[in-house]
Scaffold this active site. Structure first.
Site, short mmCIF file in Angstrom:
data_model
loop_
_atom_site.label_atom_id
_atom_site.label_comp_id
_atom_site.label_asym_id
_atom_site.label_seq_id
_atom_site.Cartn_x
_atom_site.Cartn_y
_atom_site.Cartn_z
N LYS A 185 161.47 144.04 36.93
CA LYS A 185 161.67 142.71 36.90
C LYS A 185 162.41 141.90 37.06
CE LYS A 185 161.64 139.73 32.42
NZ LYS A 185 161.53 139.16 31.19
N GLU A 210 169.68 152.38 38.28
CA GLU A 210 168.54 153.54 38.89
C GLU A 210 167.27 152.98 39.87
OE1 GLU A 210 169.26 152.33 35.99
OE2 GLU A 210 169.78 153.42 34.80
N GLY A 215 159.85 142.88 29.32
CA GLY A 215 159.57 144.66 31.00
C GLY A 215 158.73 145.33 29.66
N ARG A 216 158.83 145.45 28.01
CA ARG A 216 158.73 146.74 27.27
C ARG A 216 157.73 145.83 26.85
NH1 ARG A 216 163.01 145.08 25.57
NH2 ARG A 216 163.19 143.44 23.21
N GLU A 262 163.89 149.29 21.24
CA GLU A 262 164.27 148.26 21.91
C GLU A 262 164.53 147.05 21.26
OE1 GLU A 262 163.72 147.66 26.18
OE2 GLU A 262 166.14 148.36 26.81
N HIS A 282 153.98 173.77 15.00
CA HIS A 282 155.63 175.04 14.94
C HIS A 282 156.46 175.06 15.48
CE1 HIS A 282 150.75 176.81 15.26
NE2 HIS A 282 150.67 176.15 14.59
N LYS A 302 176.00 149.52 30.61
CA LYS A 302 175.67 149.73 31.99
C LYS A 302 177.45 148.64 32.71
CE LYS A 302 170.77 147.96 31.43
NZ LYS A 302 170.42 147.09 32.16
O1 F6P Z 1 167.93 148.26 30.29
C1 F6P Z 1 166.77 147.86 29.44
C2 F6P Z 1 165.42 147.36 30.65
O2 F6P Z 1 166.71 146.04 30.75
C3 F6P Z 1 164.99 146.90 29.68
O3 F6P Z 1 164.52 146.37 28.54
C4 F6P Z 1 163.41 147.14 31.23
O4 F6P Z 1 162.53 147.77 30.74
C5 F6P Z 1 164.40 147.70 32.00
O5 F6P Z 1 165.69 147.97 31.37
C6 F6P Z 1 163.86 147.53 33.58
O6 F6P Z 1 164.27 146.23 34.15
P1 F6P Z 1 163.68 145.91 35.40
O7 F6P Z 1 162.08 146.48 34.87
O8 F6P Z 1 164.42 144.43 35.42
O9 F6P Z 1 163.90 146.95 36.28
#
Ligand code: F6P
Length: 537
Positions: free
Chosen positions: A200, A206, A261-262, A347, A378, A506
């Site tokens: 987003k 990452e 995002g979620r 979150e 188990h 971060k």
């Molecule tokens: O770091 C948390 C977060 O902002 C989440 O809320 C989000 O889903 C994820 O990182 C990924 O964010 P993006 O879609 O902006 O890469």
């Protein structure tokens, strides 16, 4: 919300309540504390509630601003007050005939255009019409994203495996651990691989690093810049950053700041799922979620499934002091659901201040954990049955299996129901004693072993039965949990739609990385300093 209601609930939680006795005197509670919505059947009779407690919990919801907040969310109001954003993921699954406007923009058309772009690409890929730079059809899709840009599609692709109609293999890359990208590209050919960068913000470290690594893998394996333009797609609300990365504008599917995002599975973030299912079944997923939206909007509080789950949650968290909640899908295909709901719930509601920034005196989101049954039986169910910790649990079972091993499925269901029964009724010392004697043990054995074999019982659980694990019911199930989280956020008066807590880590990682990569020197606390030295050595 008046603190008197919460105090009253805490006092009620201290009164003795024996579930086994409650069932014995009133078997009708199984019918009374049960509900069906959108085909999903919820049995909540094995909870530590009486009619009186339940009425009090419903009062909690009645006295809350739930009706108003719900109306605001569904109208696209900016209820994410710290970011001044609307929270309108429900718009993504509303029928496209519904006219939705936001700040002068025609949201319905924007969604329809996005769907059209998705559908066109899905059709091309599934019909081997999208050709890579060497003229061969695409065989593999690498989806790069993290958090909300990964967990939803990954969970749902896994959940709906039996519905896969696509010749394209889907691979996910999230973690910045280099092992992920290394493993993902193993066996792939850049000439037949399409890459989707899902972010987003298009600023997540990452995702950017993994995208750069995969782009390098293309270049190292015979692709040139033109090939990359053909093979890279993105979904983002940061068009500028995506374009700077080198994604051509016609390959950027929109994301909107009114979708968290979620909560974004219903947007272009759901592309892998649309690809795997085909357009019609993807629409079924949206239809299931929409049906749950309608239920949430229309059903009275006492018959509203998300409200019921939310109230039971606050009852355990705030009145009984429970700190975790187990999510136990009795479905191999739903095994990633707990990870998905972890982000959704923790979150969203793992907050320390209310929506105005005042410290909260109440605990909020529980630790969500779990895995597919029967594996957990188990491993960790021992703790659920006998430890002093109280862990409310949701058991989820699709009634119709997606395979032909019907006897396996009956056994799976038997275990699911047996677990909820065992948690509820337990085993008394007297029963354990008699059991040892009946098995031929001596009176001395019975006395020695009975305390170990007894289970306290009175452990609460919900059971959710899905007719089958189809796109429709999965959509409804996910929307159910989304709305449960929303209701709890309202009851606690928190903003469920920001996530400032993830920022500090971060921020701190940047100077540490600068030291580790020899770019700059910084001073840290003694422990961090020492860890850096050990790593460098
Ligand atoms: O770091 C948390 C977060 O902002 C989440 O809320 C989000 O889903 C994820 O990182 C990924 O964010 P993006 O879609 O902006 O890469």
């Amino acid at each position: 919300m008046s603190s008197a209601v919460w105090s009253e609930l805490r006092a009620l939680a201290k009164q003795p309540l024996d579930l086994r006795a409650e069932f014995a005197k009133d078997p009708a509670r199984a019918e009374r504390f049960a509900l069906e919505a959108c085909g999903i059947n919820l049995d909540y009779s094995k909870n530590l509630i009486t009619d009186g407690i339940w009425q009090r919990l419903l009062t909690l919801a009645e006295q809350s601003p739930l009706a108003q907040k719900k109306a605001q969310m569904f109208a696209g109001d900016k209820i994410n007050n710290t970011e001044q954003r609307s929270v309108w993921h429900t718009a993504l699954r509303a029928p496209l005939t519904v006219d939705l406007q936001l700040d002068g923009a025609d949201i319905s058309s924007e969604i329809a255009d996005c769907h059209a772009q998705m559908h066109q690409l899905v059709t091309q890929l599934n019909n081997a019409q999208y050709l890579g730079y060497s003229g061969e059809p695409i065989t593999d899709l690498v989806w790069i994203g993290i958090g909300g840009s990964l967990l939803g599609p990954q969970m749902a692709v896994e959940a709906l495996t039996p519905y896969n109609v696509s010749p394209v293999q889907i691979h996910f890359a999230g973690n910045i651990d280099g092992a992920v990208v290394t493993d993902v590209v193993k066996g792939l050919d850049p000439a037949t691989t399409l890459v989707f960068v899902a972010s987003k913000s298009f600023g997540t470290e990452e995702t950017k690093q993994n995208a750069l690594a995969i782009r390098q893998w293309f270049l190292d394996n015979g692709a040139d810049k033109n090939a990359i333009a053909r093979h890279f797609w993105a979904t983002s609300s940061n068009i500028k950053a995506a374009a700077e990365f080198g994604i051509v504008p016609e390959h950027i599917l929109p994301m909107w700041d009114w979708v968290g995002g979620r909560y974004s599975l219903w947007s272009a973030i759901g592309f892998p799922l649309c690809l795997m299912l085909g357009v019609t079944q993807f629409q079924q997923l949206l239809a299931g979620a929409y049906a749950m939206d309608q239920h949430f909007v229309e059903a009275p509080l006492a018959e509203n499934m998300p409200v019921i789950l939310a109230l039971l949650g606050v009852w355990y968290i705030n009145a009984h002091g429970c700190q975790s909640h187990a999510l136990l899908p009795y479905s191999h295909y739903l095994r990633l659901l707990p990870s998905y709901v972890q982000q959704l719930d923790m979150e969203s509601n793992g907050k320390g201040v209310d929506s105005n920034g005042n410290s909260l005196s109440l605990a909020t989101a529980p630790v969500i954990w779990g895995d597919a049954g029967t594996n957990g039986q188990h491993a960790y169910h021992q703790l659920l049955h006998q430890s002093a910790l109280a862990v409310p649990a949701d058991f989820i079972l699709p009634i119709q299996p997606a395979h032909d091993l019907t006897d396996h499925h009956k056994r799976l269901a038997a275990h699911c129901f047996a677990q909820t029964q065992a948690l509820m009724q337990g085993k008394t010392i007297a029963e354990a004693h008699a059991e040892v004697l009946a098995a031929g043990g001596s009176a001395e054995d019975a006395a020695r072993l009975a305390p170990h074999k007894a289970s306290p019982g009175n452990k609460p659980s919900n059971t959710l039965l899905l007719p089958e694990l189809s796109p429709y019911y999965l959509g409804a199930l996910i929307a159910l949990y989304e709305h449960k989280v929303f209701v709890q956020g309202v009851l606690w008066d928190i903003n469920s739609f920001d996530q400032w807590g993830v920022e500090l880590g971060k921020q701190l990682s940047t100077p540490i990385y600068q030291v580790l990569s020899g770019q700059q020197q910084h001073q840290f606390d003694a422990s961090t300093q020492r860890l850096i030295k050990l790593f460098q050595r």
